[in-house]
Design a protein around this motif. Sequence first.
Motif, PDB file in Angstrom:
ATOM      1  N   TYR A 109       3.156  20.363 -33.853  1.00 38.59           N
ATOM      2  CA  TYR A 109       4.658  19.985 -34.033  1.00 38.59           C
ATOM      3  C   TYR A 109       5.033  21.744 -34.605  1.00 38.59           C
ATOM      4  O   TYR A 109       4.807  22.391 -36.003  1.00 38.59           O
ATOM      5  CB  TYR A 109       4.910  19.433 -35.054  1.00 38.59           C
ATOM      6  N   GLY A 153      13.600  22.793 -44.349  1.00 42.97           N
ATOM      7  CA  GLY A 153      14.949  21.906 -44.743  1.00 42.97           C
ATOM      8  C   GLY A 153      15.090  21.171 -43.144  1.00 42.97           C
ATOM      9  O   GLY A 153      15.976  19.376 -43.471  1.00 42.97           O
ATOM     10  N   LYS A 154      13.732  20.523 -42.229  1.00 48.41           N
ATOM     11  CA  LYS A 154      13.786  20.247 -41.552  1.00 48.41           C
ATOM     12  C   LYS A 154      12.381  19.196 -41.405  1.00 48.41           C
ATOM     13  O   LYS A 154      11.166  19.429 -41.632  1.00 48.41           O
ATOM     14  CB  LYS A 154      14.642  20.671 -40.104  1.00 48.41           C
ATOM     15  N   GLY A 155      12.728  18.178 -40.478  1.00 49.02           N
ATOM     16  CA  GLY A 155      11.517  17.311 -39.727  1.00 49.02           C
ATOM     17  C   GLY A 155      11.174  18.357 -39.133  1.00 49.02           C
ATOM     18  O   GLY A 155      11.311  19.111 -38.317  1.00 49.02           O
ATOM     19  N   PRO A 156       9.401  17.899 -38.444  1.00 48.25           N
ATOM     20  CA  PRO A 156       8.584  18.821 -37.578  1.00 48.25           C
ATOM     21  C   PRO A 156       9.480  18.524 -36.393  1.00 48.25           C
ATOM     22  O   PRO A 156      10.045  16.455 -36.294  1.00 48.25           O
ATOM     23  CB  PRO A 156       7.540  17.771 -37.968  1.00 48.25           C
ATOM     24  N   LEU A 189       8.240  17.859 -32.346  1.00 50.36           N
ATOM     25  CA  LEU A 189       7.207  17.624 -30.915  1.00 50.36           C
ATOM     26  C   LEU A 189       7.715  19.247 -30.523  1.00 50.36           C
ATOM     27  O   LEU A 189       8.880  19.266 -28.992  1.00 50.36           O
ATOM     28  CB  LEU A 189       7.457  17.067 -30.319  1.00 50.36           C
ATOM     29  N   GLN A 227       8.162  22.656 -37.510  1.00 47.29           N
ATOM     30  CA  GLN A 227       9.084  22.697 -38.539  1.00 47.29           C
ATOM     31  C   GLN A 227       9.911  23.926 -39.129  1.00 47.29           C
ATOM     32  O   GLN A 227       9.230  25.130 -39.390  1.00 47.29           O
ATOM     33  CB  GLN A 227       8.222  21.777 -39.801  1.00 47.29           C
TER      34      GLN A 227
END
Lengths: 114, 111
Positions: free
Chosen positions: A36, A41-44, A46, A38
């Motif tokens: 993943y 400030g963001k989500g991981p 794929l 990232q």
Amino acid sequence: QQQVKQSPQSLIVQKGGISIINCAYENTAFDYFPWYQQFPGKGPALLIAIRPDVSEKKEGRFTISFNKSAKQFSLHIMDSQPGDSATYFCAASKGASGTYKYIFGTGTRLKVLA
Amino acid sequence: DAGITQSPRHKVTETGTPVTLRCHQTENHRYMYWYRQDPGHGLRLIHYSYGVKDTDKGEVSDGYSVSRSKTEDFLLTLESATSSQTSVYFCAISERGVEAFFGQGTRLTVV
């Protein structure tokens, strides 16, 4: 037995260079190994994933190498770009048991210098 | 982007108060997860759900409870918040456990 160990903790690479991040696992029941990416400030999200029946998977500049006997897998980023600067997490899960729990490594902060 | 909405995005609460974080999905995925992210620890699984009203503990479940009464909603509750629960919380969803999609995260500060 559930642990996934990731190294290095941080990595600095010159633009155009190769970034390599390594992970090792203990539980041989794991059957799915994703990476993943990232950004702050963001989500991981794929990036690429592999199953243990293949030794390598390539998608663009990103390649996973998988060594089942050593219980290790690695992410190679070819021609690294400043836009690749992010934190990368390896993970492992075992789907055969039906639980599909993801176990993550501790992350590698990659900085690509322009 | 996968349809995952976490709320609130930011919250400051006092020690000892209950807190509920919400994860809402529009993808109709079966599996839902709550993770916490802390420096040096990566992402650690708190609880997960494999169907409506079907939940199980992850590796750091103490002090947390979850509920899933509808496919689309997965709630994480801190019964009595402590400073050690200050973290960024991520919800994730997956259909067959093959690819997990993450929400934007909730930054929780317990003072």
